[in-house]
Scaffold this motif. Structure first.
Motif, PDB file in Angstrom:
ATOM      1  N   SER A   1       0.798  -1.236   0.000  1.00 19.43           N
ATOM      2  CA  SER A   1       0.000   0.000   0.000  1.00 19.43           C
ATOM      3  C   SER A   1       0.827   1.282   0.000  1.00 19.43           C
ATOM      4  CB  SER A   1      -0.922   0.023   1.220  1.00 19.43           C
ATOM      5  OG  SER A   1      -2.015  -0.818   0.971  1.00 19.43           O
TER       6      SER A   1
ATOM      7  N   GLY B   1      -3.450  -4.247  10.018  1.00 19.39           N
ATOM      8  CA  GLY B   1      -2.573  -4.395   8.858  1.00 19.39           C
ATOM      9  C   GLY B   1      -1.312  -3.554   8.934  1.00 19.39           C
TER      10      GLY B   1
ATOM     11  N   ASN C   1     -10.568  -6.838  -4.383  1.00 21.25           N
ATOM     12  CA  ASN C   1     -10.183  -5.652  -5.157  1.00 21.25           C
ATOM     13  C   ASN C   1     -10.926  -5.609  -6.493  1.00 21.25           C
ATOM     14  OD1 ASN C   1      -8.477  -4.312  -3.357  1.00 21.25           O
ATOM     15  ND2 ASN C   1      -6.719  -5.583  -3.922  1.00 21.25           N
TER      16      ASN C   1
END
Ligand code: DON
Length: 309
Positions: A65, A288, A169
């Motif tokens: 990310s 995360g 996604n």
């Protein structure tokens, strides 16, 4: 700016490495499940002086990310603020990074911000290129410029592994395609997105990217402009408000510096007037974020009084 020395990095990394036991390596991308939780590394790229590091600083990981900051910068450079913020919002979401919930609630399917997956997909969809290969090349070129390293590439195994399993996604992308936020082939978009996430760097390279942002978009060695300063400022602001996902508020209080995490266990952070600081440890908390990385940044930022607030 309090000075930071290599012994500080060694000291705090040694102090916090046991926290790896409190988290779990990401396994929803099958190739990431192989990461060793005991590996950790940190590097600081100062605006003045040489890079310093501790731990396994040659070890390469995928940036995941953290690539969202880079594609945001690229889309802003290529299309300008109006075009980008027509497709993606500027507000924190308080939902997990993969959440689809707000896409239905908010009109009309516009993702809350570019740091959550939906927002990043909308941004990546804007990158110039006639096909996914050219789009990936655009992203790689910017990363090579920021790291000053022409060799940078993506990890093909991790990219393939995520591409084959990125059902959520794909769902986000199809939802946004239905609402006109995304155009073109979703498969090509997922191809670009999984490759940008799989870009492989070590902590020294990642810290150099942070240093460019710390230097308001200019190369930390030559001072040449690489990203316009207003684009760097927008990226840093999103890192503060949304960079650590739904832990961003707590992180702002406990640490108080712009930072962006990835599920590989990497965090890129920016020390105002100082440089870029990258930390890696693949064991993650429930949101995360790297447990070792979070502890490390908290300890060092408090000791050095780095909070921008
Ligand atoms: O899209 C995904 O799920 C991953 N490629 C990236 C997610 C991520 O890094 C979230 N980070 N904390």
């Amino acid at each position: 700016m309090t000075e930071i020395l290599e012994k500080d990095l060694h000291h705090w990394l040694e102090h916090v490495r046991i926290y790896a036991n409190n988290g779990k390596v990401a396994d929803y991308i099958p190739a990431l499940a192989n990461q060793q939780p005991e590996i950790n590394a940190v590097a600081y790229f100062p605006l003045e002086g040489d890079v310093i590091h501790a731990g396994q600083s040659e070890y390469s990981f995928t940036i995941q990310s953290i690539s969202k900051v880079i594609t945001l910068a690229l889309a802003l450079v290529q299309h300008g603020e109006n075009a980008v913020f027509n497709r993606v919002g500027k507000e924190p979401s308080s939902d997990p990074f993969y959440s689809i919930a707000k896409l239905e609630v908010e009109s009309p399917g516009k993702p809350f911000n570019p740091m959550i997956n939906a927002g990043a997909l909308a941004v990546t969809n804007m990158i110039r290129g006639r096909n996914s290969e050219e789009m990936v090349e655009e992203v790689l070129q910017l990363v090579r410029l920021l790291t000053n390293d022409e060799e940078v590439y993506y990890d093909e195994e991790v990219a393939k592994s995520e591409f084959e399993t990125a059902f959520l996604n794909r769902s986000l992308a199809y939802f946004m395609k239905q609402n006109g936020i995304i155009t073109g082939s979703v498969e090509e978009l997922i191809d670009v997105y999984t490759k940008q996430c799989a870009i492989s760097l070590n902590v020294k390279q990642l810290a150099r990217i942070g240093a460019v942002f710390a230097n308001d978009g200019r190369d930390p060695d030559t001072n040449n402009p690489l990203i316009p300063s207003h684009v760097a400022r927008i990226c840093k602001t999103f890192m503060v408000t949304c960079g650590m996902y739904n832990a961003s508020g707590t992180f702002a209080i406990e640490v108080g510096i712009p930072a962006k995490s990835g599920v590989s266990g990497a965090i890129m952070s920016i020390i105002k007037g100082g440089g870029g600081l990258a930390v890696f440890g693949p064991s993650l908390d429930e949101r995360g974020n790297s447990v070792v990385g979070m502890q490390f940044l908290q300890k060092l930022a408090q000791e050095k009084r780095w909070s921008i607030f």
